[in-house]
Scaffold this motif. Structure first.
Motif, PDB file in Angstrom:
ATOM      1  N   ARG A   4       0.957  -1.211  -0.095  1.00  0.00           N
ATOM      2  CA  ARG A   4       0.246   0.039   0.075  1.00  0.00           C
ATOM      3  C   ARG A   4       0.840   1.220   0.158  1.00  0.00           C
ATOM      4  O   ARG A   4       0.477   2.271  -0.838  1.00  0.00           O
ATOM      5  N   VAL A   5       1.956   1.121   0.697  1.00  0.00           N
ATOM      6  CA  VAL A   5       2.920   2.258   0.666  1.00  0.00           C
ATOM      7  C   VAL A   5       3.229   2.735  -0.872  1.00  0.00           C
ATOM      8  O   VAL A   5       3.410   3.730  -1.242  1.00  0.00           O
ATOM      9  N   ILE A   6       3.901   1.508  -1.561  1.00  0.00           N
ATOM     10  CA  ILE A   6       4.140   1.570  -3.069  1.00  0.00           C
ATOM     11  C   ILE A   6       2.793   2.294  -3.930  1.00  0.00           C
ATOM     12  O   ILE A   6       3.172   3.018  -4.662  1.00  0.00           O
ATOM     13  N   GLN A   7       1.884   1.708  -3.573  1.00  0.00           N
ATOM     14  CA  GLN A   7       0.728   2.378  -4.271  1.00  0.00           C
ATOM     15  C   GLN A   7       0.116   3.694  -4.225  1.00  0.00           C
ATOM     16  O   GLN A   7       0.031   4.600  -5.025  1.00  0.00           O
ATOM     17  N   PHE A   8       0.482   4.226  -2.612  1.00  0.00           N
ATOM     18  CA  PHE A   8       0.263   5.705  -2.354  1.00  0.00           C
ATOM     19  C   PHE A   8       1.297   6.545  -3.135  1.00  0.00           C
ATOM     20  O   PHE A   8       1.014   7.542  -3.368  1.00  0.00           O
ATOM     21  N   ALA A   9       2.565   5.861  -3.123  1.00  0.00           N
ATOM     22  CA  ALA A   9       3.648   6.759  -3.864  1.00  0.00           C
ATOM     23  C   ALA A   9       3.252   6.999  -5.423  1.00  0.00           C
ATOM     24  O   ALA A   9       3.385   8.011  -5.623  1.00  0.00           O
ATOM     25  N   GLY A  10       2.646   6.190  -5.804  1.00  0.00           N
ATOM     26  CA  GLY A  10       2.219   6.217  -7.333  1.00  0.00           C
ATOM     27  C   GLY A  10       1.040   7.233  -7.136  1.00  0.00           C
ATOM     28  O   GLY A  10       0.970   8.059  -8.290  1.00  0.00           O
ATOM     29  N   LEU A  11       0.172   7.106  -6.318  1.00  0.00           N
ATOM     30  CA  LEU A  11      -0.927   8.083  -6.093  1.00  0.00           C
ATOM     31  C   LEU A  11      -0.333   9.474  -6.193  1.00  0.00           C
ATOM     32  O   LEU A  11      -0.920  10.327  -6.905  1.00  0.00           O
ATOM     33  N   THR A  12       0.385   9.770  -5.374  1.00  0.00           N
ATOM     34  CA  THR A  12       1.250  11.122  -5.004  1.00  0.00           C
ATOM     35  C   THR A  12       1.695  11.447  -6.411  1.00  0.00           C
ATOM     36  O   THR A  12       1.552  12.815  -6.627  1.00  0.00           O
ATOM     37  N   LEU A  13       2.541  10.586  -7.100  1.00  0.00           N
ATOM     38  CA  LEU A  13       3.091  11.117  -8.376  1.00  0.00           C
ATOM     39  C   LEU A  13       2.076  11.562  -9.547  1.00  0.00           C
ATOM     40  O   LEU A  13       2.284  12.692  -9.910  1.00  0.00           O
ATOM     41  N   ILE A  14       0.979  10.914  -9.232  1.00  0.00           N
ATOM     42  CA  ILE A  14      -0.234  11.402 -10.284  1.00  0.00           C
ATOM     43  C   ILE A  14      -0.591  12.801  -9.871  1.00  0.00           C
ATOM     44  O   ILE A  14      -1.162  13.585 -10.584  1.00  0.00           O
ATOM     45  N   ASN A  15      -0.725  12.916  -8.381  1.00  0.00           N
ATOM     46  CA  ASN A  15      -1.319  14.420  -8.079  1.00  0.00           C
ATOM     47  C   ASN A  15      -0.159  15.237  -8.301  1.00  0.00           C
ATOM     48  O   ASN A  15      -0.725  16.403  -8.396  1.00  0.00           O
ATOM     49  N   GLN A  16       1.111  15.111  -8.185  1.00  0.00           N
ATOM     50  CA  GLN A  16       2.248  15.803  -8.637  1.00  0.00           C
ATOM     51  C   GLN A  16       1.902  16.336  -9.967  1.00  0.00           C
ATOM     52  O   GLN A  16       2.013  17.608 -10.464  1.00  0.00           O
ATOM     53  N   ILE A  17       1.431  15.343 -10.992  1.00  0.00           N
ATOM     54  CA  ILE A  17       1.436  15.875 -12.553  1.00  0.00           C
ATOM     55  C   ILE A  17       0.299  16.679 -12.677  1.00  0.00           C
ATOM     56  O   ILE A  17       0.203  17.784 -13.360  1.00  0.00           O
ATOM     57  N   GLN A  18      -0.986  16.511 -11.980  1.00  0.00           N
ATOM     58  CA  GLN A  18      -1.942  17.270 -11.830  1.00  0.00           C
ATOM     59  C   GLN A  18      -1.701  18.658 -11.322  1.00  0.00           C
ATOM     60  O   GLN A  18      -2.181  19.604 -12.030  1.00  0.00           O
ATOM     61  N   GLU A  19      -0.907  18.820 -10.197  1.00  0.00           N
ATOM     62  CA  GLU A  19      -0.440  20.089  -9.773  1.00  0.00           C
ATOM     63  C   GLU A  19       0.282  20.927 -10.671  1.00  0.00           C
ATOM     64  O   GLU A  19       0.399  21.956 -10.942  1.00  0.00           O
ATOM     65  N   THR A  20       1.218  20.414 -11.527  1.00  0.00           N
ATOM     66  CA  THR A  20       2.019  20.724 -12.500  1.00  0.00           C
ATOM     67  C   THR A  20       0.960  21.345 -13.533  1.00  0.00           C
ATOM     68  O   THR A  20       1.259  22.504 -14.214  1.00  0.00           O
ATOM     69  N   ILE A  21       0.087  20.631 -14.062  1.00  0.00           N
ATOM     70  CA  ILE A  21      -0.653  21.001 -15.045  1.00  0.00           C
ATOM     71  C   ILE A  21      -1.692  22.219 -14.654  1.00  0.00           C
ATOM     72  O   ILE A  21      -1.699  23.113 -15.537  1.00  0.00           O
TER      73      ILE A  21
END
Length: 411
Positions: free
Chosen positions: A323-340
């Protein structure tokens, strides 16, 4: 907002609130470069003491509800329950909270530096620092784990408002409406096309949301810029690490904190990729200016220190590391959205980050090996043996005649 602060009137405000006086000696105020669109950050020097004064630039709460109130509530929790006294060493002391004017005043930690800046300037990743962070975070989670009195305290809301439940951070990309075409450039629309193409990605995020289990106090914004290390970290045995900006803290899932932190470390690697349309993803990942292999020892030290200090989390959730690994992936997606949202762009580097995030979310077991350099069992087994934790029983390989849960695509 009744009183917008600036470097010109903040000293008068602090004097009116009896937080400093002319007898303190030299009084000086300046705006810090860390000020952003959301917060104004002012540094006030009053004699030998330094204060950080934060104010919301807008009273509209378009992010985490009750942000400054949450940070003040955490401070009040430590005051209300002296048994949590050890936790006060990991956070700055809050001096004042003005809810009406959305102002928070805390001690300025002049002997500490942001961890993100330290890594950028020094270009070294000492495992001692990662170990201290892992143990510190585990201490927070362990001390509050499944304690109903702390949970009830953190469920308080500002006067006149209600907090119906705690925020579940396991959220994917929301519904896409026609308005988005006027909000993001054409190039950035590719992100939403790619995201919708990966049905397994939406499914994995939906599983995270469904299985989210708040069980302790969590920081909820644990990026490298919100971690401070002492400037003499290599000469001290304790007080190496402080965690700042507790605006998003609440009762939550500890895997989210650790996953957010892991994603922040991975960002160092991903932002150093050599990106070119003629280079395949795998080749680009290996050509990074800061290779993953350089960061891996710190990642491993971080997770091992955390599990050694809080081994019971593996008893509570045998799939904790996944779950830690999956939440890391979700955080990266949130970072992409913030960049956009902030920079209105989505380039090849973001495409690579999305691919890595997808792998973390959809094939987390294999991703453990990729990220840490060793398997999940090699990380977890020594902890389980040392602390004599029960091993999960293997499930019989029977064909299910039912679905464990119903899930709508994208929910």
């Amino acid at each position: 907002m009744l009183l917008p602060l600036s470097s010109h009137n903040v000293i008068q405000y602090l004097q009116d609130e009896c937080l400093c006086s002319s007898e303190d000696g030299l009084l000086d105020a300046s705006e810090l470069p860390e000020s952003g669109k959301k917060n104004l950050n002012l540094l006030v020097i009053a004699g030998n003491s330094k204060l950080l004064v934060k104010q919301k630039r807008s009273v509209e709460r378009d992010g985490i509800p009750h942000e400054f109130f949450n940070e003040w509530l955490f401070h009040q929790l430590l005051q209300q329950f002296p048994v949590l006294g050890n936790l006060s060493a990991i956070a700055p002391l809050i001096q004042h909270f003005d809810e009406e004017n959305s102002i928070l005043v805390r001690n300025y930690l002049s002997e500490y530096v942001e961890l993100g800046k330290f890594y950028r300037h020094q270009d070294i990743f000492p495992t001692e620092i990662a170990t201290a962070i892992g143990a510190t975070l585990a201490g927070l989670h362990r001390a509050t784990f499944q304690r109903r009195e702390y949970r009830d305290f953190m469920s308080a809301a500002p006067e006149g408002e209600f907090r119906y439940n705690f925020y579940n951070p396991a959220q994917g990309v929301g519904s896409i409406s026609p308005e988005i075409f006027g909000m993001v450039p054409t190039d950035a629309l590719k992100f939403y096309v790619l995201y919708q193409r990966y049905e397994s990605l939406e499914s994995a995020i939906a599983d995270l949301a469904y299985e989210w289990q708040p069980c302790c106090l969590t920081h909820n914004d644990l990026k490298l810029s919100n971690i401070l290390i002492h400037s003499r970290w290599n000469k001290l045995d304790n007080c190496l690490v402080r965690l700042i900006d507790w605006e998003a803290c609440s009762w939550g899932d500890p895997a989210f904190d650790l996953g957010t932190l892991l994603a922040s470390y991975l960002g160092i690697w991903l932002k150093s990729l050599v990106v070119d349309s003629s280079i395949e993803l795998e080749e680009s990942l290996h050509l990074a200016m800061t290779p993953l292999e350089v960061i891996q020892p710190s990642l491993l030290a971080l997770i091992r220190a955390y599990l050694n200090a809080f081994p019971m989390i593996l008893d509570y959730r045998s799939d904790f590391l996944v779950r830690v690994i999956q939440f890391a992936g979700l955080t990266l997606i949130n970072q992409i959205q913030e960049t956009i949202k902030c920079h209105k762009c989505f380039d090849n580097a973001d495409i690579y980050m999305l691919q890595v995030a997808k792998n973390l979310l959809t094939i987390p077991e294999q991703s453990v090996m990729s990220i840490f350099g060793i398997s999940e069992s090699e990380i977890v087994s020594p902890v389980a043996k040392l602390h004599q934790l029960p091993q999960p029983e293997k499930e019989q390989q029977l064909v299910r005649l039912y679905y464990e849960k119903t899930r709508l695509r994208g929910c």
